[in-house]
Design a protein around this motif. Sequence first.
Motif, short mmCIF file in Angstrom:
data_model
loop_
_atom_site.label_atom_id
_atom_site.label_comp_id
_atom_site.label_asym_id
_atom_site.label_seq_id
_atom_site.Cartn_x
_atom_site.Cartn_y
_atom_site.Cartn_z
N GLY A 96 0.80 -1.35 -0.10
CA GLY A 96 0.11 -0.12 0.02
C GLY A 96 0.86 1.28 0.11
N LEU A 97 0.22 2.54 -0.33
CA LEU A 97 1.06 3.64 -0.53
C LEU A 97 0.06 4.83 0.11
N ALA A 98 0.60 5.69 0.84
CA ALA A 98 0.16 6.81 1.27
C ALA A 98 0.55 8.05 1.07
N ARG A 99 0.18 9.13 0.41
CA ARG A 99 0.61 10.42 0.37
C ARG A 99 -0.29 11.60 0.62
N HIS A 100 -0.23 11.92 2.02
CA HIS A 100 -1.43 12.85 2.36
C HIS A 100 -1.17 14.18 2.08
N VAL A 114 -0.63 6.84 -5.72
CA VAL A 114 -1.46 6.18 -4.72
C VAL A 114 -2.46 5.23 -5.38
N MET A 115 -3.16 5.77 -6.49
CA MET A 115 -3.96 4.73 -6.90
C MET A 115 -3.53 3.70 -7.78
N ARG A 157 -6.53 13.29 3.59
CA ARG A 157 -6.45 11.81 3.17
C ARG A 157 -7.57 11.64 2.10
N ALA A 158 -7.83 12.72 1.13
CA ALA A 158 -8.90 12.59 0.13
C ALA A 158 -8.52 11.31 -0.65
N VAL A 159 -7.00 11.55 -1.38
CA VAL A 159 -6.73 10.28 -2.22
C VAL A 159 -6.74 9.08 -1.80
N TYR A 160 -6.08 8.96 -0.63
CA TYR A 160 -5.98 7.63 0.13
C TYR A 160 -7.53 7.22 0.46
N GLN A 200 5.82 8.76 12.07
CA GLN A 200 5.89 10.18 11.86
C GLN A 200 4.52 10.72 12.25
N THR A 201 3.52 10.07 11.93
CA THR A 201 2.23 10.46 12.37
C THR A 201 1.94 10.23 13.78
#
Length: 255
Positions: A96-100, A114-115, A157-160, A200-201
Amino acid sequence: MTQLPQTPSFDLTGKRALVTGASSGIGLGCAAALAEAGCQVVCAARRTDVLQSAVSAIAGQGWSSEPLALDITDLDAMTAALTGQDTFDIVVNAAGLARHSPALETTPEDYDAVMNVNLRAAYFLSAAAARGMIEGGRGGSIIHISSQMGHVGGVDRAVYCASKHALEGMTKAMAIEWGKSGVRINTICPTFVRTPLTEQTFNNPERLAWIMDKIKLPRVADVEDIMGATLFLASDASAMITGTSMLIDGGWTAG
């Protein structure tokens, strides 16, 4: 004398599994859980050095594991890898990948990245795995590590969230198509899990306060909290479960 029903087995002896994103974090936990239950586990990831260390750790417990260097966004390589392997009974996709970022600041590059991992690769990995299971004639279990963010929204987090909501819908549709062939497909939706990637979060006081306000239990999740759910969905104990999600979110979505 009353005949008691028998509890379905969690034993995976003789089964073969593919786990993506298996070099660390949730993916490594899933691979270890399946291997401990007797499964022969093929661990796939991009970082070959870390991957080999993970496989060695699993083998050190006396369990069966082997590495597979694989970038699941390379669809040709991914399809070739599955085609070149014996049929898998279980596939766990933990890559998985997240770019917030705020939605107004999202770049096309971050959106596509991300997609490509969370949806496109998951879609075609599912199709390749299901094809092998159907042709093998014995069905199987496909499990995606999704997120509670596939059921709610989140700050920056709209894209995630979009990728995980889409993954949930994809899973339902595929379950309908493949059910008659004995192929089950489900998702596991964790809350925030302590891994090296999430430190980091957790080190951000504002983000941590937001997380702990949402989670109803008094802690965030650990990788171990995901392992039992993975074993359950991989085994005969969940033989009647498909097209749904298992929320491991400490009560987040209940509120």
